[in-house]
Motif scaffolding. Structure first.
Motif, PDB file in Angstrom:
ATOM      1  N   TRP A  26       0.823  -1.195   0.000  1.00 43.63           N
ATOM      2  CA  TRP A  26       0.000   0.000   0.000  1.00 43.63           C
ATOM      3  C   TRP A  26       0.865   1.256   0.000  1.00 43.63           C
ATOM      4  N   ILE A  27       2.072   1.139   0.542  1.00 53.20           N
ATOM      5  CA  ILE A  27       3.033   2.236   0.461  1.00 53.20           C
ATOM      6  C   ILE A  27       4.333   1.656  -0.079  1.00 53.20           C
ATOM      7  N   SER A  28       5.032   2.428  -0.874  1.00 53.35           N
ATOM      8  CA  SER A  28       6.239   1.902  -1.500  1.00 53.35           C
ATOM      9  C   SER A  28       7.512   2.408  -0.833  1.00 53.35           C
ATOM     10  N   ASP A  29       7.498   3.629  -0.333  1.00 53.30           N
ATOM     11  CA  ASP A  29       8.704   4.191   0.278  1.00 53.30           C
ATOM     12  C   ASP A  29       8.451   4.396   1.766  1.00 53.30           C
ATOM     13  N   VAL A  30       9.059   3.556   2.593  1.00 52.23           N
ATOM     14  CA  VAL A  30       8.843   3.638   4.033  1.00 52.23           C
ATOM     15  C   VAL A  30       9.884   4.497   4.738  1.00 52.23           C
ATOM     16  N   GLY A  31      10.830   5.047   3.993  1.00 51.76           N
ATOM     17  CA  GLY A  31      11.900   5.832   4.605  1.00 51.76           C
ATOM     18  C   GLY A  31      11.412   7.047   5.381  1.00 51.76           C
ATOM     19  N   PRO A  32      10.737   7.992   4.721  1.00 54.38           N
ATOM     20  CA  PRO A  32      10.295   9.194   5.448  1.00 54.38           C
ATOM     21  C   PRO A  32       9.321   8.912   6.602  1.00 54.38           C
ATOM     22  N   PRO A  33       8.295   8.059   6.421  1.00 55.90           N
ATOM     23  CA  PRO A  33       7.410   7.805   7.564  1.00 55.90           C
ATOM     24  C   PRO A  33       8.147   7.141   8.737  1.00 55.90           C
ATOM     25  N   LEU A  34       9.105   6.287   8.418  1.00 54.71           N
ATOM     26  CA  LEU A  34       9.853   5.636   9.479  1.00 54.71           C
ATOM     27  C   LEU A  34      10.793   6.612  10.165  1.00 54.71           C
ATOM     28  N   LEU A  35      11.423   7.471   9.389  1.00 51.52           N
ATOM     29  CA  LEU A  35      12.379   8.427   9.936  1.00 51.52           C
ATOM     30  C   LEU A  35      11.703   9.475  10.804  1.00 51.52           C
ATOM     31  N   TYR A  36      10.598  10.012  10.350  1.00 50.12           N
ATOM     32  CA  TYR A  36       9.942  11.092  11.082  1.00 50.12           C
ATOM     33  C   TYR A  36       8.815  10.608  11.992  1.00 50.12           C
ATOM     34  N   GLY A  37       8.174   9.532  11.638  1.00 48.15           N
ATOM     35  CA  GLY A  37       7.039   9.056  12.420  1.00 48.15           C
ATOM     36  C   GLY A  37       7.425   8.279  13.657  1.00 48.15           C
ATOM     37  N   SER A  38       8.548   7.593  13.627  1.00 48.42           N
ATOM     38  CA  SER A  38       8.950   6.789  14.781  1.00 48.42           C
ATOM     39  C   SER A  38       9.188   7.632  16.029  1.00 48.42           C
ATOM     40  N   PRO A  39       9.975   8.704  15.951  1.00 49.39           N
ATOM     41  CA  PRO A  39      10.126   9.531  17.155  1.00 49.39           C
ATOM     42  C   PRO A  39       8.804  10.167  17.595  1.00 49.39           C
ATOM     43  N   ALA A  40       7.974  10.528  16.628  1.00 49.51           N
ATOM     44  CA  ALA A  40       6.676  11.113  16.972  1.00 49.51           C
ATOM     45  C   ALA A  40       5.795  10.097  17.691  1.00 49.51           C
ATOM     46  N   ALA A  41       5.808   8.844  17.250  1.00 46.24           N
ATOM     47  CA  ALA A  41       5.022   7.801  17.911  1.00 46.24           C
ATOM     48  C   ALA A  41       5.534   7.549  19.320  1.00 46.24           C
ATOM     49  N   PHE A  42       6.852   7.527  19.489  1.00 45.30           N
ATOM     50  CA  PHE A  42       7.429   7.321  20.818  1.00 45.30           C
ATOM     51  C   PHE A  42       7.043   8.463  21.757  1.00 45.30           C
ATOM     52  N   LEU A  43       7.150   9.687  21.275  1.00 42.48           N
ATOM     53  CA  LEU A  43       6.789  10.835  22.116  1.00 42.48           C
ATOM     54  C   LEU A  43       5.296  10.852  22.425  1.00 42.48           C
ATOM     55  N   ALA A  44       4.477  10.522  21.448  1.00 43.87           N
ATOM     56  CA  ALA A  44       3.028  10.500  21.679  1.00 43.87           C
ATOM     57  C   ALA A  44       2.654   9.471  22.739  1.00 43.87           C
ATOM     58  N   GLY A  45       3.263   8.294  22.680  1.00 41.38           N
ATOM     59  CA  GLY A  45       2.991   7.270  23.683  1.00 41.38           C
ATOM     60  C   GLY A  45       3.465   7.690  25.063  1.00 41.38           C
TER      61      GLY A  45
END
Length: 65
Positions: A26-45
């Motif tokens: 469903w998504i082809s490039d996981v680089g940007p979501p992984l790079l920017y979303g991972s710290p955001a998910a950790f902080l949100a939790g």
């Protein structure tokens, strides 16, 4: 320590959902979501648990009056 655990759990869920989307093609490039979303998910939790814990402590303190 529990705040870090909550952040790690949110991070794990985010990375797991991202992996499912990538495997399902469903998504082809996981680089940007992984790079920017991972710290955001950790902080949100972490923040969500800290707010919940502060709310719970306030309710316990108010109940003791």
């Amino acid at each position: 320590m529990w705040v870090l655990g909550a952040g790690a759990l949110a991070l794990f869920c985010y990375v797991d959902a991202l992996a499912v989307l990538a495997i399902g093609d469903w998504i082809s490039d996981v680089g940007p979501p992984l790079l920017y979303g991972s710290p955001a998910a950790f902080l949100a939790g972490s923040i969500a648990y800290a707010v919940h814990d502060a709310w719970r402590r306030r309710e316990e303190r108010d109940a003791g009056r």
